[in-house]
Structures are given as structure tokens and as C-alpha cells.
Design a protein around this motif. Structure first.
Motif, PDB file in Angstrom:
ATOM      1  N   SER A  61       0.821  -1.210   0.000  1.00 30.02           N
ATOM      2  CA  SER A  61       0.000   0.000   0.000  1.00 30.02           C
ATOM      3  C   SER A  61       0.854   1.258   0.000  1.00 30.02           C
ATOM      4  O   SER A  61       2.037   1.229   0.348  1.00 30.02           O
ATOM      5  CB  SER A  61      -0.974  -0.016   1.166  1.00 30.02           C
ATOM      6  N   HIS A  62       0.216   2.323  -0.412  1.00 32.90           N
ATOM      7  CA  HIS A  62       0.893   3.621  -0.412  1.00 32.90           C
ATOM      8  C   HIS A  62      -0.076   4.669   0.116  1.00 32.90           C
ATOM      9  O   HIS A  62      -1.294   4.556  -0.057  1.00 32.90           O
ATOM     10  CB  HIS A  62       1.379   3.996  -1.825  1.00 32.90           C
ATOM     11  N   ALA A  63       0.476   5.677   0.766  1.00 35.57           N
ATOM     12  CA  ALA A  63      -0.377   6.718   1.347  1.00 35.57           C
ATOM     13  C   ALA A  63      -1.029   7.531   0.243  1.00 35.57           C
ATOM     14  O   ALA A  63      -0.434   7.729  -0.829  1.00 35.57           O
ATOM     15  CB  ALA A  63       0.459   7.625   2.233  1.00 35.57           C
ATOM     16  N   ASN A  64      -2.237   7.994   0.506  1.00 33.81           N
ATOM     17  CA  ASN A  64      -2.907   8.845  -0.486  1.00 33.81           C
ATOM     18  C   ASN A  64      -2.423  10.279  -0.394  1.00 33.81           C
ATOM     19  O   ASN A  64      -2.557  11.038  -1.345  1.00 33.81           O
ATOM     20  CB  ASN A  64      -4.419   8.786  -0.287  1.00 33.81           C
ATOM     21  N   GLU A  65      -1.879  10.649   0.744  1.00 33.52           N
ATOM     22  CA  GLU A  65      -1.337  12.003   0.875  1.00 33.52           C
ATOM     23  C   GLU A  65      -0.004  11.920   1.640  1.00 33.52           C
ATOM     24  O   GLU A  65       0.098  11.179   2.611  1.00 33.52           O
ATOM     25  CB  GLU A  65      -2.321  12.973   1.563  1.00 33.52           C
ATOM     26  N   ALA A  66       0.984  12.641   1.136  1.00 32.79           N
ATOM     27  CA  ALA A  66       2.304  12.600   1.786  1.00 32.79           C
ATOM     28  C   ALA A  66       2.385  13.620   2.909  1.00 32.79           C
ATOM     29  O   ALA A  66       3.246  13.513   3.789  1.00 32.79           O
ATOM     30  CB  ALA A  66       3.388  12.884   0.746  1.00 32.79           C
ATOM     31  N   ALA A  67       1.508  14.617   2.869  1.00 35.63           N
ATOM     32  CA  ALA A  67       1.559  15.661   3.898  1.00 35.63           C
ATOM     33  C   ALA A  67       0.167  16.198   4.158  1.00 35.63           C
ATOM     34  O   ALA A  67      -0.672  16.238   3.252  1.00 35.63           O
ATOM     35  CB  ALA A  67       2.467  16.789   3.434  1.00 35.63           C
ATOM     36  N   ILE A  68      -0.052  16.614   5.381  1.00 36.94           N
ATOM     37  CA  ILE A  68      -1.352  17.170   5.786  1.00 36.94           C
ATOM     38  C   ILE A  68      -1.068  18.340   6.725  1.00 36.94           C
ATOM     39  O   ILE A  68      -0.100  18.300   7.496  1.00 36.94           O
ATOM     40  CB  ILE A  68      -2.178  16.102   6.550  1.00 36.94           C
ATOM     41  N   VAL A  69      -1.937  19.346   6.675  1.00 40.69           N
ATOM     42  CA  VAL A  69      -1.796  20.462   7.620  1.00 40.69           C
ATOM     43  C   VAL A  69      -3.020  20.464   8.526  1.00 40.69           C
ATOM     44  O   VAL A  69      -4.146  20.326   8.059  1.00 40.69           O
ATOM     45  CB  VAL A  69      -1.715  21.811   6.868  1.00 40.69           C
ATOM     46  N   LYS A  70      -2.773  20.591   9.814  1.00 40.78           N
ATOM     47  CA  LYS A  70      -3.887  20.713  10.776  1.00 40.78           C
ATOM     48  C   LYS A  70      -3.819  22.108  11.361  1.00 40.78           C
ATOM     49  O   LYS A  70      -2.719  22.633  11.567  1.00 40.78           O
ATOM     50  CB  LYS A  70      -3.696  19.720  11.929  1.00 40.78           C
ATOM     51  N   GLU A  71      -4.974  22.677  11.643  1.00 38.65           N
ATOM     52  CA  GLU A  71      -4.960  23.995  12.270  1.00 38.65           C
ATOM     53  C   GLU A  71      -5.760  23.930  13.563  1.00 38.65           C
ATOM     54  O   GLU A  71      -6.899  23.458  13.577  1.00 38.65           O
ATOM     55  CB  GLU A  71      -5.548  25.050  11.316  1.00 38.65           C
ATOM     56  N   ALA A  72      -5.148  24.416  14.633  1.00 40.38           N
ATOM     57  CA  ALA A  72      -5.832  24.377  15.937  1.00 40.38           C
ATOM     58  C   ALA A  72      -6.750  25.587  16.086  1.00 40.38           C
ATOM     59  O   ALA A  72      -6.652  26.536  15.302  1.00 40.38           O
ATOM     60  CB  ALA A  72      -4.781  24.374  17.046  1.00 40.38           C
ATOM     61  N   LYS A  73      -7.587  25.523  17.136  1.00 38.23           N
ATOM     62  CA  LYS A  73      -8.515  26.631  17.361  1.00 38.23           C
ATOM     63  C   LYS A  73      -7.762  27.942  17.606  1.00 38.23           C
ATOM     64  O   LYS A  73      -8.245  29.019  17.296  1.00 38.23           O
ATOM     65  CB  LYS A  73      -9.421  26.308  18.541  1.00 38.23           C
ATOM     66  N   ASN A  74      -6.560  27.830  18.171  1.00 35.16           N
ATOM     67  CA  ASN A  74      -5.776  29.058  18.417  1.00 35.16           C
ATOM     68  C   ASN A  74      -4.948  29.454  17.181  1.00 35.16           C
ATOM     69  O   ASN A  74      -3.997  30.225  17.281  1.00 35.16           O
ATOM     70  CB  ASN A  74      -4.874  28.892  19.647  1.00 35.16           C
ATOM     71  N   ASN A  75      -5.291  28.878  16.050  1.00 35.48           N
ATOM     72  CA  ASN A  75      -4.655  29.168  14.750  1.00 35.48           C
ATOM     73  C   ASN A  75      -3.248  28.590  14.576  1.00 35.48           C
ATOM     74  O   ASN A  75      -2.607  28.843  13.563  1.00 35.48           O
ATOM     75  CB  ASN A  75      -4.591  30.672  14.447  1.00 35.48           C
TER      76      ASN A  75
END
Ligand code: FAD
Length: 497
Positions: free
Chosen positions: A379-393
Motif C-alpha cells: 500500500s501507499h499513502a494517499n497524501e504525503a503531507a497534511i496540515v492541521k490547524e488548531a482553534k488558536n490558529n
């Protein structure tokens, strides 16, 4: 954290003592021993000026050639074009957490340390025990040499035998990482990320043990190099595509290399298949009743064998007790380990012309180092990178590297080469993220492109790589094409002012 320094004889000048401590560190053969001998060095050298890296402080206090050679190698890396880029200032002291001290996690930590990041690695195990041997590509031999690898493991890349065991790779990379100021925490398992609770806090990790000091480490980047594609990562937002193939069973075994003449006399088989060396397989079948398809034999710190077995033959020899169906075929209780050991011995004795007294290497639990595993799906990942943003930005940039990004097909021997390319690509992404030279969306878009380029790389195209480094333009022709200044067509009807 701190441990008492070895009793220091007042008569022994510091340079001499450091020389001994550095020798102990270089000879250290396991993760804990490396950590302890490194602490002894740091206790002796003390803090450097202006946050100087440990290797620099060390080389200022001893003229021992190993310390000086490592300094030369690291300084030349720090000063190379790859790391002296505009925008690198912005990376300085930004905090990164790396999950996993496998070859890719440690190599990523090193790369990010060269870019100026403050890096902490968490590794759930306390020991490095994987004897399996990896074939390394020419570019990787050069890459490792440029990191001073041979100062810490002089045997590496001496002849045309370009291979190294996973544990040795981890041992040496961990030493390099420590000398560059990376903090490696052993026996610490990553569970997930925790969103910052209040305005000033950053992203943190939930770890096991829960009260480990690293759980207070705020980071802006998370690099996942845990070698797996598991539930924790799904929680982070990553997903994979699985490709099912026909049943394939691998058997890997390691025997002790006693470094006697008969051990030295053995010749590697760097990947033989029925297609290119039919006679080996015919003989194995006729003389030993072993029916296998692919075979790799590498003489390294162990005599390492890996092969693909055929189900019918494994059932016939009693290695597999019953044909229970694809899902449970390799369950522990369906494998007769004594018969598995015998099969591995039969192959090894044939390949070493019955010249070696074959004794299995042992795992940490004392069991013979022989294992059977299936590589039916990949298997291989569908995305190599992801960004998460917290409530405090506060944003968190997350990237996958190594096997957690893309599972290798081991007979091709491209696993570690692909893994290291994913490390370069990820380091480039993290650099771009902070450099302020492109937008955040472009950073993620560029990472998608490098991931596509990597997935399109075959064994053949990998072997043509002459230039390498974190800048993807060096390695991927497709990336160069996309990134080169675009020629804009002006429609003939446009009014030119
Ligand atoms: P890994 O080596 O799996 O390291 C992951 C690390 O993360 C481990 O140390 C693990 O303990 C740690 N970890 C896991 N979960 C956590 C957690 N939650 N918290 C903290 N730490 C965690 N490749 C080649 O290039 N050439 C070859 O000839 C070759 N032969 C192979 C033969 C076999 C039999 C096998 C199985 C693989 C082979 N490979 C080969 C592939 C190669 O071994 C892998 O590609 C490589 O080890 C991947 O490195 P990695 O750092 O991504 O992952």
C-alpha cells in the motif's frame, strides 16, 4: 537525564580523555550504550558557545583525528549549497518531532538538523536488533559517506559490497544525529497529537509513558517514520490505497558470521531469480527438496538470506501445518519453527557450498533469527503531507516518510532508496514551509508533485541518479519541467499596449 561522568583522572588531559570517550561512543553497539557514551562526552565537554552543536564543541576540545574528520564532514554539509539557501534563517530553532528511529526517521532528523531545526526523535524500542541486510544504491553510499558514516563504521562501502544491516544503519545514523544536536528518546511510544489548549501553547504529542518530558515539547512539524500504516496515522488524517497481489511468502534468516576464512570466501548473491540463475533453484529442489523463487544472499555482519517460498513446498515440508487460506496461513500456530529453521539451513548450506558451520544469529529474546512473512498486498499513502490547524490558529505540518509513506516490494531492493528520497522531499517541504518563499498551498502542491515523481521511479530510473540532495529539481526531471519558468501564450487577439 544526566548521568555521572566516568571518574576523571586529574593527570589525564581533557583531550586524551575525550579521545577515549569518543572511541567508546564510536564502538558502542546498541542504542542504550550509544546514549550513555554520548552523555559521558557531553558531560565532559559542557555546553558550547551560542548553541554550538555537540560535534563542534567536541572538536574544539580534542584534536583526535576522528573528531576533526567528523567536524570537516559536518561543516562541509552545513556550508553546502543545499543548506545555505535563502530563507534557511527562518528554519532556525523551529521545533520538529520525528516518530521512529528507523533508518528513515533518523535520516530525516539529520537532514532537518542541517537545516537548523531543533529536532526530537521518539522511538518505542530500546534496542536496534534487526540484522536484515539492505542493499544500498550508489547515491546512498555517497550520501552516507558524506555524513561521516565511515568515521563511525570504517568497513562501510570498502569494496563493491554495498550493503549494510538495518541495525548498523540505525546505530551509525543515531550517532550522527546526536553529534548534530538531535535529541533521541528511546522507549517512548507516540500515540497521537494533542491540539494546543490555550493561546500560547503549541502542538504536543501524547506519548507512552504519558509523563515523559517530551510530552511537553511544542512542535510545529511532525514527521512520521514509524514504518507502518496504522490506526494512529488514520487518526492524524492519513489514508492508504492497498493493492492486492497474488500470495507471496518471504523467508528471511540470519546466521552468525564468525569472520573466519570460510566466511570471507563466500560470494554474495545480490538478487537471483529463476529468470537469471535457473540452476540454483533446480539444484535446491533436486538436492534439498526446497522450492523457492527469488533469493538474496549477502555476507555482511551476518550471513543474510531472504527468499520467496512456494506454498505447496512449505506445506509438503511441514513448515506450514495446514492450508488455512490466505488470511491465516502465516499465523504463528500454523508455522512449525523447527521445520522453518531446517529449510533456511538447507538453503544457506547449499549457497555457502556446505563450508560453514551454520549457527543462527539470535533475536533479543534468544530465538533463532528466522522469520516468515507475507507481502501479498502493498500500500501507499494517499497524501504525503497534511496540515492541521488548531482553534488558536497554530498550524501543524505533518509528513510521512519511509515505509509509512510507501511500502516497498523487497525483492526490488528499492525500499531504502525510495525511503531516503522521501526524506529529502519532506525536508524540502519543511524548508519551503518556513522559508516564506512560496505560499502554504504551494508547499503542499509541490509535495504532491514530488510524491508523484517518487512513485513513478523504477529500479532502472533510480540507478541513473547522479545528483541527489534535498532540492527535488536535482532528482526529478518531471519536477524540473513543472517548476521551470512557464512560457505564457498571448492569444493573437490580445491587444498589446
Ligand atoms: P522502519 O525501519 O520500520 O523503522 C520504523 C521505526 O519506528 C522502528 O524503529 C519502530 O520501532 C518505530 N516505531 C513504530 N511505531 C512507533 C511509535 N508509535 N512510536 C515510536 N516509534 C515507533 N530495502 C532496501 O532498500 N533494500 C533491501 O535489500 C531490502 N531488503 C528487505 C528485506 C526484508 C526482509 C524486509 C522486511 C525489508 C527490506 N527492505 C529493503 C525494506 C527496508 O527494510 C525498509 O524500507 C526500511 O527499513 C524502512 O525504514 P523506515 O525507517 O521507514 O521504517
Amino acid at each position: 537525564m544526566s548521568q555521572s561522568v566516568e571518574s576523571k583522572d586529574a593527570e589525564v588531559p581533557q583531550g586524551k580523555l575525550l579521545q577515549e570517550l569518543l572511541k567508546k561512543f564510536s564502538d558502542a553497539d546498541d542504542a542504550k550504550e550509544i546514549q550513555e557514551s554520548f552523555r559521558a562526552i557531553c558531560n565532559e565537554t559542557g555546553e558550547g558557545k551560542d548553541g554550538d552543536k555537540p560535534y563542534k564543541v567536541l572538536s574544539q576540545k580534542t584534536d583526535f583525528h576522528r573528531a576533526q574528520n567528523l567536524r570537516k564532514a559536518f561543516d562541509s554539509k552545513f556550508n553546502s549549497k543545499d543548506y545555505k539557501k535563502d530563507g534557511r534563517e527562518a528554519c532556525k530553532n523551529k521545533q520538529v518531532l520525528v516518530v521512529g528511529a528507523g533508518p528513515c526517521g533518523l535520516r530525516a532528523a539529520i537532514e532537518l538538523a542541517f537545516l537548523g531545526f531543533r529536532v526530537v526523535v521518539v522511538e518505542k524500542r530500546n534496542t536496534f536488533s534487526r540484522n536484515s541486510v539492505l542493499q544500498v544504491w550508489t547515491f546512498l553510499v555517497d550520501d552516507l559517506k558524506s555524513l561521516g558514516f565511515r568515521e563511525l563504521y570504517p568497513k562501510f562501502g570498502l569494496s563493491d559490497r554495498n550493503h549494510v544491516s538495518i541495525r548498523r544503519l540505525q546505530i551509525v545514523l543515531m550517532k550522527i544525529a546526536l553529534l548534530l544536536g538531535v535529541d533521541v528518546q528511546l522507549g517512548v511510544e507516540f500515540e497521537t497529537v494533542e491540539e494546543p489548549g490555550d493561546k500560547d501553547k503549541g502542538w504536543r504529542a501524547r506519548l507512552k509513558p504519558a509523563n515523559h518530558p517530551t510530552s511537553k515539547f511544542d512542535f510545529e512539524v511532525l514527521i512520521v517514520a514509524n514504518g507502518q500504516q496504522n490506526i494512529q496515522l488514520t487518526d492524524l488524517g492519513f489514508s492508504w490505497t492497498k493493492i492486492e497481489r497474488k500470495l507471496a511468502i518471504a523467508i528471511a534468516a540470519n546466521f552468525q558470521n564468525k569472520n573466519k576464512k570460510e566466511d570471507f570466501d563466500q560470494e554474495d548473491m545480490g538478487g537471483v531469480s529463476i529468470m537469471n540463475k535457473m540452476e540454483i533453484f533446480t539444484e535446491l529442489k533436486a538436492k534439498k527438496d526446497v522450492d523457492i523463487e527469488n533469493l538474496v544472499y549477502l555476507r555482511d555482519e551476518t550471513h543474510y538470506f531472504v527468499m520467496t517460498g512456494k506454498k505447496e513446498n512449505l506445506l509438503k515440508r511441514g513448515v506450514l501445518r495446514e492450508d488455512t487460506g490466505k488470511k491465516s496461513l502465516l499465523n504463528k500456530d500454523n508455522i512449525d519453527r523447527e521445520k522453518l529453521k531446517q529449510l533456511a539451513k538447507d538453503v544457506a548450506s547449499h549457497c555457502t557450498k556446505e563450508k560453514i558451520d551454520l549457527k543462527f544469529s539470535e533475536w533479543a529474546n534468544g530465538e533463532a533469527d528466522v522469520a516468515m512473512f507475507e507481502f501479498t498486498s502493498r500500500s501507499h499513502a494517499n497524501e504525503a503531507a497534511i496540515v492541521k490547524e488548531a482553534k488558536n490558529n497554530k498550524k501543524l505540518l505533518m509528513g510521512l516518510v519511509g515505509d509509512s509513506l510507501k511500502q516497498p516490494f523487497w525483492p526490488e531492493g528499492v525500499g531504502i532508496a525510495h525511503g531516503i528520497f522521501s526524506v529529502y522531499d519532506t525536508a524540502w517541504m519543511v524548508y519551503e514551509w518556513f522559508s516564506g518563499k512560496v505560499t502554504e498551498e504551494e508547499v503542499i502542491e509541490n509535495r504532491k508533485t514530488t510524491y508523484n515523481c517518487l512513485r513513478a521511479m523504477t529500479k532502472e530510473s533510480l540507478s541513473t541518479i547522479r545528483e541527489y540532495g534535498i532540492d527535488p529539481k536535482k532528482r526529478y526531471a518531471e519536477y524540473r519541467a513543472i517548476q521551470s519558468p512557464k512560457v505564457v501564450d498571448i492569444p493573437s487577439t490580445s491587444k498589446v499596449e
